[in-house]
Design an enzyme around this catalytic site. Structure first.
Site, PDB file in Angstrom:
ATOM      1  N   GLU A  40      46.053  43.245  31.877  1.00  0.00           N
ATOM      2  CA  GLU A  40      47.000  42.191  31.524  1.00  0.00           C
ATOM      3  C   GLU A  40      46.162  41.084  30.896  1.00  0.00           C
ATOM      4  O   GLU A  40      45.144  40.681  31.476  1.00  0.00           O
ATOM      5  CB  GLU A  40      47.715  41.641  32.761  1.00  0.00           C
ATOM      6  CG  GLU A  40      48.742  40.582  32.359  1.00  0.00           C
ATOM      7  CD  GLU A  40      49.360  39.827  33.533  1.00  0.00           C
ATOM      8  OE1 GLU A  40      48.807  39.882  34.653  1.00  0.00           O
ATOM      9  OE2 GLU A  40      50.397  39.165  33.317  1.00  0.00           O
ATOM     10  N   ARG A  50      39.159  49.717  44.474  1.00  0.00           N
ATOM     11  CA  ARG A  50      38.554  48.769  43.557  1.00  0.00           C
ATOM     12  C   ARG A  50      37.169  48.403  44.060  1.00  0.00           C
ATOM     13  O   ARG A  50      36.832  48.619  45.226  1.00  0.00           O
ATOM     14  CB  ARG A  50      39.431  47.527  43.442  1.00  0.00           C
ATOM     15  CG  ARG A  50      39.496  46.713  44.718  1.00  0.00           C
ATOM     16  CD  ARG A  50      40.529  45.583  44.639  1.00  0.00           C
ATOM     17  NE  ARG A  50      40.592  44.990  43.319  1.00  0.00           N
ATOM     18  CZ  ARG A  50      41.711  44.543  42.757  1.00  0.00           C
ATOM     19  NH1 ARG A  50      42.845  44.613  43.415  1.00  0.00           N
ATOM     20  NH2 ARG A  50      41.700  44.015  41.563  1.00  0.00           N
ATOM     21  N   LYS A  78      40.796  37.783  39.883  1.00  0.00           N
ATOM     22  CA  LYS A  78      40.995  36.909  38.731  1.00  0.00           C
ATOM     23  C   LYS A  78      41.437  35.529  39.194  1.00  0.00           C
ATOM     24  O   LYS A  78      41.069  34.517  38.615  1.00  0.00           O
ATOM     25  CB  LYS A  78      42.098  37.492  37.830  1.00  0.00           C
ATOM     26  CG  LYS A  78      41.575  38.330  36.688  1.00  0.00           C
ATOM     27  CD  LYS A  78      42.701  38.575  35.685  1.00  0.00           C
ATOM     28  CE  LYS A  78      42.760  40.029  35.306  1.00  0.00           C
ATOM     29  NZ  LYS A  78      43.908  40.350  34.439  1.00  0.00           N
TER      30      LYS A  78
END
Length: 564
Positions: A42, A268, A278
């Site tokens: 994104e 992850r 983020k």
RNA sequence: UGGGGUGUGGCCAAAUUGGUAAGGCACCUGACUCUGGAUCAGGGGAUUGUAGGUUCGAGUCCUACCACCCCAGCCA
């Protein structure tokens, strides 16, 4: 060729992991003629090393099986996305070493098709426009342990939903007043299946479609369909999406899509002594705790690049950490190991003095100078040789002299002899100190017979130190970087309190050897005995700035730590 | 107390159809060395979350339990 009876050597190759096995099975069984994966960021922030793992997995798997990996921007939320990010993301993926060829896509490319499919769902009685408020929807959803209730609008006539949805698109409604929902099961133990939202009203300009749309699809709807449109065979994502897989499959099963992708989840990456979300990285930038997304202390690819990391080292790291489903906290020491291994091969050696201490060689003729030959990289003779100027006064590293040497200290101290790298053997004859007792100048004599570093009489010296001729030295600024946090896993609301105050130390008065004067921004160098450094973009032609990428392994530091 | 996922040496992580625990990083020791770097050699350290069970044999199968992670955005 192995001799008869020789045991077969285990095949070297990428370490096995469960995703590779699944894909290999699918190739073997003929399920797919060609493997297609995708990396779907994104555009709402910069890529970090956690993304690098995903990129390596996505592109790596595709590459291994002769397939392709698409770069697809998941740009379904105009409120959070910006072109700055779509550009930085492309730059970073390319820098990491991956090529998506012609396959650059945007979920927004599919908005029209996604919309038409939504209409199909409504027509088929599989979706409806809900007119509850966001708060009411939350209330109706129930809790993790209590089933939800159907919205009073759930069974409104198909024609009515169709009309409302068309008017949502036309911009007749404000945000929050209507939403398109999938009609699945409000009592599902998986909350993602309790009539999830498919489309919401958003009156924000989109970075690509401008104001053409007033409604935007949700991730859970757009993602599987985008994958299907692109004929993605294996849609690899992180663990937190496992709960969404039933919804992913629902979209594919309930619509007439061109292909049937399969979602597979893996863990992850978490790295010690840093943060990876983020949200937190954005906070560090916004609060001015770092200088920007590309601050060399940041785990962003832009930051790592500026710090001097190489794509090769990062890729190697990603391969070594493996791919599995268990939560992990990878030791940053492994990353540093991969970096040193790469830089050791490629970085030319040079000499620089970071914390200067003057050395005067009393028996060296005043005004004289000479050029000494130095090897650029002992690991690679092809990198050739260079010359370094030598004269009576030199700069050496402050810590390479101790008036009172601790045990096992091999460097310079009164009476001892050391070798000047590529130069002469020198013996310390005295020291000048300031009022506070700090040494300001060390006096030595050199042995003219030892030019180049070896004594004709064969005597050995325990240490070799680096130096720069004072008269020829070029001034420079050096920024010493260290891990961003002082704890392994900064967590909780006070995570920022664990920022390492010493993560950046700026040294303004350093001296570098003249050959470094023309070093190009971004070039990698080893400062002998100190570490690997990269020329920062802040450099000016008359004043170089170097970032310490990573120090060399320092055995002495460990001895000293244990000793006292 | 609902659902999903995971538990293998300090940190990652392998282990064909159950056959008797790879490898890497870290750590320690030695060798070598004009970077106390690099390299090379060697070493310590795992009753594979726990407790039972099946089996000649289980990290791999069964049962129960424990721990940790994720999910109640009109974010992704």
């Amino acid at each position: 060729m192995a001799g008869a009876g020789g045991k077969p050597k285990a095949a070297e190759g990428p370490p096995s992991n469960f995703i590779r096995s699944i894909v290999a099975d699918d190739v073997r069984s003929g399920k797919h003629a060609r493997i297609v994966t995708r990396f779907p960021p994104e555009p709402n922030g910069y890529l970090h090393i956690g993304h690098a793992k995903a990129i390596c997995v996505d592109f790596g798997i595709a590459g291994e099986f002769g397939g392709v990996c698409n770069l697809r921007f998941d740009d379904t939320n105009p409120a959070k996305e910006e072109v700055e990010y779509v550009e930085s993301i492309q730059e970073d993926v390319r820098w990491l070493g991956f090529d998506w060829g012609e396959n650059l896509f945007y979920a927004s490319d599919y908005f029209e098709r996604l919309h038409d499919w939504a209409v199909d769902l409504i027509r088929g009685g599989k979706a409806y426009v809900d007119s509850l408020t966001p708060d009411e929807i939350r209330e109706y959803r129930g809790t993790l342990t209590k089933a939800g209730r159907n919205s009073p609008y759930r069974d409104r006539p198909i024609e009515e939903s169709l009309d409302l949805f068309a008017r949502m698109r036309a911009g007749e409604f404000e945000e929050g007043t209507h939403v398109l929902r999938a009609k699945i099961d409000m009592a599902s133990p998986n909350v993602n299946l309790r009539d999830p939202a498919l489309y919401r009203v958003r009156k924000a300009a989109h970075h690509r479609t401008g104001d053409r749309w007033c409604i935007y699809p949700m991730y859970d709807y757009a993602h599987p369909l985008s994958d299907a449109i692109e004929h993605v065979t294996h849609s690899l994502c992180t663990l937190e999406f496992a709960d969404h897989r039933p919804l992913y499959d629902w979209c594919i099963e309930n619509l007439d899509v061109p292909s049937r992708p399969r979602q597979i989840e893996f863990a992850r990456l978490n790295l010690s002594y840093t943060v990876m979300s983020k949200r937190r990285l954005r906070e560090l930038v916004a609060d001015g705790l770092v200088s920007g997304w590309d601050d060399p202390r940041m785990p962003t690819l832009a930051g790592l690049r500026r710090r001097g990391f190489t794509p090769e080292a990062i890729r190697d790291f990603c391969e070594r950490i493996g791919v599995a489903k268990a939560d992990n906290l990878v030791d940053v020491a492994l990353l540093e190991h991969c970096l040193r291994e790469d830089l050791n091969r490629r970085a030319p050696r040079t000499m620089a003095v970071l914390r200067p201490l003057k050395v005067v060689i009393d028996n060296y003729p005043e005004g004289a100078e000479e050029e000494l030959e130095a090897v650029n990289n002992p690991e690679d003779p092809a990198m050739g040789k260079r010359t370094v100027p030598f004269s009576r006064e030199l700069w050496i590293e402050h810590e390479d002299f101790r008036e009172v040497p601790p045990p096992k200290y091999f460097r310079l101290s009164p009476g001892t002899e050391v070798r000047l790298r590529w130069g002469y053997l020198i013996r310390c004859t005295g020291v000048v100190k300031d009022a506070s007792g700090e040494p300001t100048e060390v006096h030595c004599t050199y042995d003219p017979e030892t030019r180049g570093g070896n004594a004709p009489d064969g005597r050995k010296v325990k240490s070799t130190i680096h130096w720069v001729s004072a008269r020829h030295a070029v001034p420079a600024e050096v920024r010493l970087y260290d891990r961003l946090f002082s704890v392994e896993a900064p967590e909780g609301p006070s995570w920022k309190e664990h920022l390492n105050p010493n993560a950046l130390e700026t040294l303004e008065r350093c001296w570098i050897e003249p050959s470094l004067a023309g070093a190009a921004p971004g070039s990698h160098w080893q400062f002998e005995r100190l570490g690997y450094f990269v020329v920062d973009e802040d450099s000016r032609s008359d004043r170089k700035v170097f970032n310490r990428t990573v120090s060399l392994r320092d055995t002495w530091a460990r001895i000293e730590k244990k000793g006292f």
